[in-house]
Design an enzyme around this catalytic site. Structure first.
Site, PDB file in Angstrom:
ATOM      1  CD1 TRP A  99      -2.487   1.977   0.705  1.00  0.00           C
ATOM      2  CD2 TRP A  99      -1.200   2.292   2.502  1.00  0.00           C
ATOM      3  NE1 TRP A  99      -2.778   3.226   1.203  1.00  0.00           N
ATOM      4  CE2 TRP A  99      -2.004   3.442   2.312  1.00  0.00           C
ATOM      5  CE3 TRP A  99      -0.326   2.253   3.579  1.00  0.00           C
ATOM      6  CZ2 TRP A  99      -1.933   4.542   3.157  1.00  0.00           C
ATOM      7  CZ3 TRP A  99      -0.255   3.350   4.422  1.00  0.00           C
ATOM      8  CH2 TRP A  99      -1.059   4.475   4.211  1.00  0.00           C
ATOM      9  CG  HIS A 100       3.543   2.534   3.170  1.00  0.00           C
ATOM     10  ND1 HIS A 100       3.235   1.555   4.085  1.00  0.00           N
ATOM     11  CD2 HIS A 100       3.353   3.705   3.814  1.00  0.00           C
ATOM     12  CE1 HIS A 100       2.880   2.114   5.232  1.00  0.00           C
ATOM     13  NE2 HIS A 100       2.950   3.415   5.096  1.00  0.00           N
ATOM     14  N   GLY A 101       3.659   1.627  -1.412  1.00  0.00           N
ATOM     15  CA  GLY A 101       4.218   1.792  -2.753  1.00  0.00           C
ATOM     16  C   GLY A 101       4.858   0.511  -3.230  1.00  0.00           C
TER      17      GLY A 101
END
Length: 393
Positions: free
Chosen positions: A325-327
């Site tokens: 989700w962060h990347g």
């Protein structure tokens, strides 16, 4: 002025628009139409610098509105509850967020699919579908959902509220006395945010993080890397905790008690306690809607006999998804797996200690636990920072 809480000008405009809201609150009244107008104004400020993102945002809102309404009709009015339909609804809800994460890797069209706050709006919308499925939301009103989804103080980076809690605040406005208390607390949090974000985080970033980043990039040495690890950890906390204090404080001025995001995380005595103190609304969201659901699913499938094995697998799935989700960069994924490893490792040690009693629980071990946990947490933030991706060892 497109970044919320990013400039003094933003707060000046905020104060100007909030004067009628505060006066009404002190008189024990609410201004729902005016509040909606203020929301539109600040959404305009948010997307005025990038109209394409604004158009994407509008499509996103209508997309989620249609999904939630259709699923509510299917679940509550048609009284159906097929697991496959639920999974499809969840996938369609998170699809815009997934696209916004994948497209930047394929090209430069990030502005065509993403916008500031897409993650947190997706969390809210997906939460609605899950709670409708669980029969926790039995009544649906499009205005209530839009009000919840577009609550502008938290729209860009949270905290992540829950629909039923939010609606309770909206439906039961505070009395004059209660609003005075909220107003005082809100003003305190806003000033605390100034201290955290504009003073401490700014100074740490300017005098430690940036110089150490430059030094490490040109010449790696252990001392600079360790210094960067601690400096970045402090900067990350004070910058994000400052933003969260702003968001919660402004929410209080609107009479909405948005939950706090941080509770002295660096005082945690173990990694589990840390995640109950750090970015709490995100941590609890993943706990309730990813970890617990995966545990229940594995338990139902009966693929593993041990409840501990099930929990440990769920921890890795939970934090892997959080990392993604962060990347979609290796350091975010490794950070997520690192956190899962710490939690599983701590649980194994705790279980071993209960059986063999090799260390007591007292004030001394509490302090030792805080110190050790802090080191592991900071090392995790070193991974998360991406600095290791910039240097050649």
């Amino acid at each position: 002025m497109s970044t919320p809480y990013g400039t003094i000008l933003y707060f000046g405009v905020l104060l100007l628009f909030f004067i009628p809201i505060i006066v009404a609150g002190l008189l024990g009244k609410r201004l729902p139409i005016y509040n909606a107008f203020v929301t539109l104004v600040f959404l305009y400020f948010l997307f005025s610098a990038n109209p394409v993102q604004g158009i994407t945002f509008i499509f996103f809102v209508f997309w989620q509105l249609a999904l939630v309404r259709l699923y509510f009709y299917y679940r509550q009015e048609k009284k159906q509850n097929h697991g496959g339909v639920f999974v499809i609804a969840v996938i369609l809800s998170i699809l815009p967020l997934v696209i916004s994460k994948v497209v930047p890797i394929l090209g430069d069209q990030v502005t065509m699919v993403g916008f500031l706050g897409i993650s947190y709006l997706t969390f809210k919308a997906t939460q609605m579908i899950i709670e409708i499925r669980d029969n926790l939301i039995k009544q649906y009103n499009a205005w209530d959902f839009v009000n919840f989804l577009l609550f502008f103080p938290t729209i860009s980076s949270g905290p992540i509220d829950r629909f039923r809690r939010f609606k309770k605040d909206v439906d039961n406005p505070p009395s004059k006395e209660a609003y005075v208390a909220l107003l005082n607390r809100g003003i305190f949090l806003i000033f605390l945010g100034f201290l955290y974000k504009f003073i401490i985080a700014y100074l740490v970033n300017k005098h430690f993080v940036v110089p150490l980043d430059i030094a490490i990039t040109h010449n790696v040495d252990t001392t600079s890397l360790i210094g960067y690890m601690y400096a970045y950890s402090m900067y990350l906390f004070f910058d994000f905790a400052g933003y969260s204090a702003f968001a919660v404080g402004v929410s209080y001025l609107l009479g909405v008690q948005t939950p706090m995001n941080f509770n002295k995380p660096f005082a945690a005595r173990n990694i589990k306690e840390f995640w109950n103190r750090w970015h709490m609304t995100l941590s609890f969201w993943f706990r309730d809607y990813v970890f617990m659901r995966f545990v229940l699913w594995l338990t139902k499938k009966k693929w593993f006999k041990s409840k501990f094995t099930i929990a440990y697998i769920a921890y890795f799935v939970n934090f892997f998804i959080m990392g993604v989700w962060h990347g979609l960069h290796w350091y975010y994924i490794v950070y997520g797996l690192y956190q899962a490893t710490l939690i599983v490792g701590f649980d194994l040690i705790e279980r071993f200690n209960k059986k063999h009693k090799f260390y007591p629980k007292n004030k001394i071990t509490y302090v030792i636990g805080v110190i050790i946990t802090f080191q592991f947490v900071c090392f995790g933030f070193l991974i998360f920072s991406g600095i290791l991706d910039k240097i050649n060892f």
